[in-house]
Design a protein around this motif. Structure first.
Motif, PDB file in Angstrom:
ATOM      1  N   ALA A   1      -6.206   1.120  -2.486  1.00 40.38           N
ATOM      2  CA  ALA A   1      -7.202  -0.031  -2.371  1.00 40.38           C
ATOM      3  C   ALA A   1      -7.345  -0.905  -3.727  1.00 40.38           C
ATOM      4  CB  ALA A   1      -8.025   0.040  -1.580  1.00 40.38           C
ATOM      5  N   VAL A   2      -7.888   0.316  -4.427  1.00 40.06           N
ATOM      6  CA  VAL A   2      -8.473  -0.880  -5.349  1.00 40.06           C
ATOM      7  C   VAL A   2      -7.395  -1.381  -6.110  1.00 40.06           C
ATOM      8  CG1 VAL A   2      -9.483   0.019  -7.789  1.00 40.06           C
ATOM      9  CG2 VAL A   2     -10.876   1.461  -5.418  1.00 40.06           C
ATOM     10  N   GLU A   3      -5.958  -0.779  -7.177  1.00 42.25           N
ATOM     11  CA  GLU A   3      -5.022  -1.383  -7.494  1.00 42.25           C
ATOM     12  C   GLU A   3      -4.723  -2.571  -6.502  1.00 42.25           C
ATOM     13  OE1 GLU A   3      -5.561   2.802  -8.214  1.00 42.25           O
ATOM     14  OE2 GLU A   3      -5.734   1.344  -6.216  1.00 42.25           O
ATOM     15  N   LEU A   4      -5.113  -2.744  -5.733  1.00 40.07           N
ATOM     16  CA  LEU A   4      -4.047  -4.107  -4.498  1.00 40.07           C
ATOM     17  C   LEU A   4      -5.290  -4.618  -4.856  1.00 40.07           C
ATOM     18  CD1 LEU A   4      -2.689  -2.476  -1.429  1.00 40.07           C
ATOM     19  CD2 LEU A   4      -1.647  -3.067  -3.595  1.00 40.07           C
ATOM     20  N   GLY A   5      -6.600  -4.787  -4.476  1.00 35.61           N
ATOM     21  CA  GLY A   5      -7.503  -5.446  -5.384  1.00 35.61           C
ATOM     22  C   GLY A   5      -7.291  -6.058  -6.668  1.00 35.61           C
ATOM     23  N   LEU A   6      -7.471  -4.898  -7.803  1.00 40.50           N
ATOM     24  CA  LEU A   6      -6.522  -4.850  -9.147  1.00 40.50           C
ATOM     25  C   LEU A   6      -5.607  -6.118  -9.156  1.00 40.50           C
ATOM     26  CD1 LEU A   6      -7.422  -5.618 -11.752  1.00 40.50           C
ATOM     27  CD2 LEU A   6      -6.102  -3.256 -11.733  1.00 40.50           C
TER      28      LEU A   6
ATOM     29  N   TYR B   1       0.644  -0.794   0.085  1.00 45.48           N
ATOM     30  CA  TYR B   1       0.242   0.006  -0.304  1.00 45.48           C
ATOM     31  C   TYR B   1       0.624   1.930   0.226  1.00 45.48           C
ATOM     32  CZ  TYR B   1      -2.959   3.361   1.472  1.00 45.48           C
ATOM     33  OH  TYR B   1      -4.088   4.810   1.453  1.00 45.48           O
ATOM     34  N   GLY B   2       0.372   2.145  -0.790  1.00 46.81           N
ATOM     35  CA  GLY B   2       0.969   3.414  -0.806  1.00 46.81           C
ATOM     36  C   GLY B   2       2.774   3.006  -2.103  1.00 46.81           C
TER      37      GLY B   2
END
Length: 616
Positions: free
Chosen positions: A357-362, A228-229
């Protein structure tokens, strides 16, 4: 220092009885990098102190014994007395170095009674009992300890090498310190009455920073859960089709669209996660499906449960035997084809993307467990000023508590960085040079506050040029607050270092941190994102300054389709940190002109978002 063996002896009645937590010895272990071979907690008992010191030194278990605690004025504080009885030679210079360094931070350091000395080939050092004081003392003595041990070991070669390095330091350490001779900065009469540096615009300063900074090249592979980040090092493509099978969009029934309306025999039910490929639909049949579940290969539509009615159930009323479809059925309705969201091999994220958050979910959805990210720059924060004290100490006359450091450290943490607290440097040339050397040996970017204005004690810029051979790229910016903001670069220990020297006023430091230092740190990580700028409507009047001004404001969205309204946080004086509280934007007010000396309620200006606007 990796070949040295350290012993750490905590001397405290309360820690021994576990009434208090021992926080000093963990600090020592952390500073020493874990190179501790003996560690023990004992009470404030003179006999036990002597016994442990004798055993560790006479058995040659360690090269250096660091005691912590028992050096104060209470009746039970007997560490110096016990130590003095068992050492053969005193080492007063070490004790003096610790005392001198600590006195620069607090006058209460004079109450510490620790002594240092030698027993056999072991060096024994009494440290104070608090973690903060321990760190202050070790910072100053650790560089000399390896040489002290070499002398005790009678290691002639290492001793000779060290002496040669010291004698030749003026030539071999030119990259560390361009000039060791002092600047004689105390001549107030001959100081500049005007800054020798030209005033530059905010836009020029931003471009200069980008021009001088080279993004980091080192990368690390981290788990997605820990990313994250962070900023991606390379483009990423999906490892799978998404969805990887034909899936139902609704809770309902997988059917043959050509059957149209009418009754259907229910063959079975399929929930999410079940395999449906083995089921074959015949005309007049259907399969019950849940949202997201796979459907049989020959199903051509899904009918939602709301468009059906039950005709017959099983005898025990646990399953459906027959239903009726009440609406017309279109081929392909409510079916997600394979790869309709993302195709296998499709680009999903570009290099330089900051992972939220969205990128990690993707990434997880597309099969990634680990990703390659740009290493974060090492960044330190150093406060400067004779008047500064750390919170928690007794405030002396004419002094203030240092608020800049904690504010800037927190801003950095909020943005995904892991900053290092470099402490406070007094406005003395030797102290400041030492503090900056120590900081630059650990970080890529050093952020300082204070000592950049026109006062006779504002010595940071000449110190950087004289002692570190730094290039001052700009030192005055046409803005309010933050005019003295300085950006410099230098080569230290063979690598380029970046220095952001921010003003000492708390608001000025906060504003310039967000405008200059924070974007630069992101650029080092190849993160090209820029602050969000939007138009806002003023709710009060502003008398414009000759310089463009960044005023703190609270944005609220009072109308669903209108511009957010900007509410002033009050007096914008640069020392008033209280008026930064709850501010979620910086109003970007233009410089005063003859035609426009002020702005009025209802005028529209640009604002830089610091947080989300509020809704009322």
């Amino acid at each position: 220092m990796e070949t040295l063996k350290f012993g750490v002896l905590t001397i405290s009645d309360s820690c021994y009885t576990q009434n208090n937590e021992d926080r000093s010895s963990p600090e020592i272990v952390k500073i020493l990098g874990g190179k501790v071979y003996c560690q023990k907690i004992i009470p404030d008992n003179e006999h036990m102190i002597k016994s442990n010191l004798i055993q560790w030194s006479d058995d040659k278990q360690v090269d250096v014994i660091l005691t912590t605690g028992g050096t104060g004025f209470s009746e039970r504080d007997v560490t110096p007395e016990a130590t003095r009885q068992i050492i053969k030679k005193e080492a007063p210079g070490i004790a003096l170095a610790m005392l001198t360094n600590s006195l620069k931070i607090t006058p209460m350091a004079m109450l510490s009674r620790g002594i240092c000395g030698i027993r056999g080939k072991t060096l024994i050092v009494n440290l104070p009992g608090s973690p903060k004081a321990v760190k202050e003392c070790l910072d100053v003595i650790l560089p000399a300890i390896p040489h002290a041990v070499d002398l005790l070991r009678d290691d002639g070669k290492k001793v000779k090498d060290t002496h040669n390095n010291i004698q030749n330091s003026s030539s071999v350490c030119a990259h560390k310190c361009q000039a060791e001779t002092p600047l004689c900065l105390g001549n107030i009469v001959e100081r500049h009455r005007e800054s020798p540096y030209p005033m530059v615009s905010v836009e020029f300063a931003e471009k200069m920073i980008r021009k001088c900074i080279t993004p980091l090249k080192s990368v690390s592979v981290v788990n997605v859960e820990e990313a994250y980040g962070r900023v991606l090092d390379s483009d990423l493509h999906s490892k799978y089709d998404l969805p990887p099978f034909r899936a139902s969009i609704k809770d309902g029934y997988a059917v043959l669209a050509n059957d149209g309306k009418g009754k259907r025999k229910v063959l079975s039910g399929i929930k999410a996660g079940d395999l449906a490929t083995a089921i074959k639909l015949q005309p007049g049949t259907c399969v019950r499906v849940n949202t997201g579940a796979s459907i049989p290969n020959d199903a051509t539509a899904v009918v939602q449960v709301e468009d059906t009615k039950l005709i017959e159930g099983t005898s025990d009323n646990t399953e459906e035997k027959e239903i009726e479809i009440m609406t017309e059925v279109k081929s392909g309705q409510d079916i997600r084809p394979i790869g309709c969201d993302i195709k296998k091999g499709e680009l999903i994220l570009k290099a330089g993307t900051q992972l939220g958050a969205v990128e990690l979910g993707l990434l997880s959805a597309c099969g990634y467990k680990e990703v390659s990210v740009i290493d974060l720059p090492k960044v330190g924060v150093l406060s400067t000023g004779d008047e500064l004290q750390s919170p928690g100490t007794v405030l002396m006359p004419g002094h203030v508590y240092d608020s800049n450091k904690i504010t800037l450290l927190t801003i950095l943490k909020e943005n995904g960085f892991h900053p290092v607290d470099m402490g406070i440097a007094q406005d003395e040339e030797a102290v400041m040079v030492s503090k900056i050397k120590h900081a630059l040996s650990q970080v890529d970017v050093l952020i300082t506050t204070g000592s950049v204005s026109m006062g006779d004690r504002d010595m940071l810029k000449p110190i950087l040029k004289h002692h570190f051979g730094a290039t001052i790229h700009f030192a005055r910016v046409n803005m309010k607050p933050g005019k003295p903001t300085t950006f410099a670069t230098c080569i230290f220990e063979g690598r380029e270092r970046y220095l952001f020297c921010l003003p000492g006023n708390p608001v000025s430091a906060t504003v310039t941190m967000r405008l200059f230092a924070l974007p630069a740190l992101k650029f080092l990580c190849k993160d090209d994102s820029v602050p969000t700028i939007l138009e806002v409507k003023l709710t009060s009047s502003y008398t414009l300054d000759p310089r463009p001004e960044y005023a703190r404001a609270i944005l609220k969205w009072n109308e669903p389709r209108g511009l957010p309204c900007a509410y002033s946080t009050g007096n914008q004086i640069s020392s008033k940190l209280l008026n930064c509280k709850q501010a979620n934007a910086l109003l970007m007010l233009p410089a005063r002109t003859t035609e426009k000396p002020e702005l009025h309620q209802g005028d529209v200006v640009q604002a830089m978002l610091l947080g989300m606007p509020q809704y009322t």
